[in-house]
Structure formats: C-alpha cells, structure tokens
Design a protein around this motif. Sequence first.
Motif, PDB file in Angstrom:
ATOM      1  N   ASP A 169       0.854  -1.194   0.000  1.00 11.37           N
ATOM      2  CA  ASP A 169       0.000   0.000   0.000  1.00 11.37           C
ATOM      3  C   ASP A 169       0.887   1.240   0.000  1.00 11.37           C
ATOM      4  OD1 ASP A 169      -2.491   1.226   0.022  1.00 11.37           O
ATOM      5  OD2 ASP A 169      -2.707   1.173   2.208  1.00 11.37           O
ATOM      6  N   ASN A 224      -3.410   5.413  -3.699  1.00 12.19           N
ATOM      7  CA  ASN A 224      -4.607   6.260  -3.627  1.00 12.19           C
ATOM      8  C   ASN A 224      -4.123   7.695  -3.807  1.00 12.19           C
ATOM      9  OD1 ASN A 224      -3.828   7.373  -1.077  1.00 12.19           O
ATOM     10  ND2 ASN A 224      -4.700   5.601  -0.019  1.00 12.19           N
ATOM     11  N   LYS A 233      -9.344   2.152  -9.215  1.00 11.73           N
ATOM     12  CA  LYS A 233      -9.904   2.245  -7.867  1.00 11.73           C
ATOM     13  C   LYS A 233     -10.983   3.322  -7.860  1.00 11.73           C
ATOM     14  CE  LYS A 233      -7.586   1.774  -3.409  1.00 11.73           C
ATOM     15  NZ  LYS A 233      -6.406   2.207  -2.643  1.00 11.73           N
ATOM     16  N   PHE A 291     -12.010  -0.782   4.761  1.00 12.58           N
ATOM     17  CA  PHE A 291     -10.975  -0.008   5.461  1.00 12.58           C
ATOM     18  C   PHE A 291     -10.951  -0.402   6.931  1.00 12.58           C
ATOM     19  CE2 PHE A 291      -9.572   3.971   2.927  1.00 12.58           C
ATOM     20  CZ  PHE A 291      -9.334   3.178   1.818  1.00 12.58           C
ATOM     21  N   ARG A 312      -9.354   2.020   9.769  1.00 13.57           N
ATOM     22  CA  ARG A 312     -10.157   3.233  10.009  1.00 13.57           C
ATOM     23  C   ARG A 312     -11.463   2.881  10.714  1.00 13.57           C
ATOM     24  NH1 ARG A 312      -9.364   7.531   5.060  1.00 13.57           N
ATOM     25  NH2 ARG A 312      -7.154   7.102   4.715  1.00 13.57           N
ATOM     26  N   SER A 338      -6.266  -0.400   4.812  1.00 12.21           N
ATOM     27  CA  SER A 338      -6.070   0.360   6.058  1.00 12.21           C
ATOM     28  C   SER A 338      -5.513  -0.557   7.147  1.00 12.21           C
ATOM     29  CB  SER A 338      -7.395   1.017   6.493  1.00 12.21           C
ATOM     30  OG  SER A 338      -7.193   1.913   7.559  1.00 12.21           O
ATOM     31  N   ARG A 345      -3.103  -0.843   9.561  1.00 10.35           N
ATOM     32  CA  ARG A 345      -2.215   0.125  10.204  1.00 10.35           C
ATOM     33  C   ARG A 345      -1.181  -0.479  11.144  1.00 10.35           C
ATOM     34  NH1 ARG A 345      -6.191   5.268  11.154  1.00 10.35           N
ATOM     35  NH2 ARG A 345      -6.376   5.774   8.945  1.00 10.35           N
TER      36      ARG A 345
HETATM   37  O1  G3P Z   1      -5.108   2.235   0.283  1.00 12.57           O
HETATM   38  C1  G3P Z   1      -5.348   3.100   1.341  1.00 12.57           C
HETATM   39  C2  G3P Z   1      -5.879   2.463   2.563  1.00 12.57           C
HETATM   40  O2  G3P Z   1      -5.165   1.330   2.872  1.00 12.57           O
HETATM   41  C3  G3P Z   1      -6.006   3.464   3.670  1.00 12.57           C
HETATM   42  O3  G3P Z   1      -5.088   3.314   4.692  1.00 12.57           O
HETATM   43  O4  G3P Z   1      -3.962   3.945   6.805  1.00 12.57           O
HETATM   44  O5  G3P Z   1      -4.869   5.711   5.275  1.00 12.57           O
HETATM   45  O6  G3P Z   1      -6.400   4.267   6.585  1.00 12.57           O
HETATM   46  P1  G3P Z   1      -5.087   4.374   5.900  1.00 12.57           P
END
Ligand code: G3P
Length: 222
Positions: free
Chosen positions: A6, A28, A83, A129, A132, A164, A166
């Motif tokens: 990512d 993104n 996307k 996600f 998040r 997402s 993390r």
């Molecule tokens: O591809 C983006 C997605 O993985 C968002 O990640 O850490 O910005 O919530 P984050």
Amino acid sequence: MEIFLDTANVDDIKRFARIGIIEGVTTNPALIAKEGRNFMHVVEEICTIIDGPVSAEVISTDADKMIQEGRMIAGIHENIVVKIPAIPAGFEAVYTLAQERIKTNLTIIYTSNQALLGAKVGATYVSPFVGRLDATSTNGADLIKEISQIYNNYDFKTKILAASMRNVVYAKHAALAGAHVATIPPEVLDEMMKSELTDLGLAGFLKDWETLPEEKRQYFAH
Ligand code: G3P
C-alpha cells in the motif's frame, strides 16, 4: 492470502518485489501526493517494477467523469485496477467499466452492504478499510468475516482486499478472517517479518556456535 504493498513509493516497491513477498500494489490520491510526483509517471513506473495488479484511483465523484478517468487510467498498463470510491456514483462507474472488462477496486468500504452491491456491479476487488473502522470502535475484522460469508453464500467472484492495515495485528486478523488480499504499508510489512524472540533465539544459537573450535567451523569461513 495475497499481499499487496500500500504505497506509491517506488523504492519500497522494488525492495519488496525483489524478495517475492508482494503480488501487487495499491495507491490512492493521498499516497501519490505524498510522493510529490506526476500521477501518470509514478503509476507507469510501478507497473514496470511489479508484474501484478496495480490499483490507481480516480479523483472525480461524478459517474461519467469517473468512467472517463477509469478508461484513461486502465490504458496505462494491462495490470491496472481502477480504484473507485464506494459512493452511489461509484457503483455506476464500476458497472460500466466492468462491462468493458476493466478491472476495478471499489474502495473506502465500511459496510457489508456496500461490498454486496460492489460484487453485484462486478467489482474485481472491494476494499474494506479495517483500520479506520477500528478507529471508530467497530471491529474491522468482523466486517471482513461478514463480507466473506456473503460472498461464499452466493459464490461471488469479487475478491476481498483488506485495506487500512495500520499495524501487524490487522494483517493477522485479515488473514484469519479470510481476506483474499491484504494491502499493507511498507513499515507494517517490515514489522511482520520480525519478532524480538526470533532475534533472541538467533543470538543464543550464534553465541553457542562460537564455543565450537575454529577448525571445526571452517566450512563457514568467508
Ligand atoms: O489504500 C489506502 C488504505 O489502505 C487506507 O489506509 O492507513 O490511510 O487508513 P489508511
């Protein structure tokens, strides 16, 4: 579970592609902006580094414009996955692009209903996600399990791409919950290869090795 990286950072993509851990890349608009490079140039370069799906995102929120951007982005390389955000216009855009056999990734998914409809309109991937969602005190792994059950119930071919991620725990939960793919940032992927206990165990082995007389370990002399 497949692993995508990512990021839009080409050095990180080269680093992980070289060791065979990643099968694709997701970007993104925020990740592209972080690199400060021309969108087309960076996406083209990523496609030369990795021989697998590369997600690149539209920036319009109107269906017709998303479709136009999607066609343009898909033209960059055969491995491109367009996307598209999971807003109402996004479902229409995915449907049209899917009819044209353009691969799509319906992104910013927060509910299993969005994932259900994503499969109905022919998305190649849906991206819940997870991290998040957890930040709002909702269990992200449960969302993956729900989508997985729905897709299995009806034999949908759309793949669940857990996003997402993390920290390392999210990656583990994505795999346990049955995600087809997890897209993981470089720093999290680095951590997934490590354990302090592994370092400790190795240090013990190497310390004991030193007790072997030097002539008996000459095979390893450099
Ligand atoms: O591809 C983006 C997605 O993985 C968002 O990640 O850490 O910005 O919530 P984050």
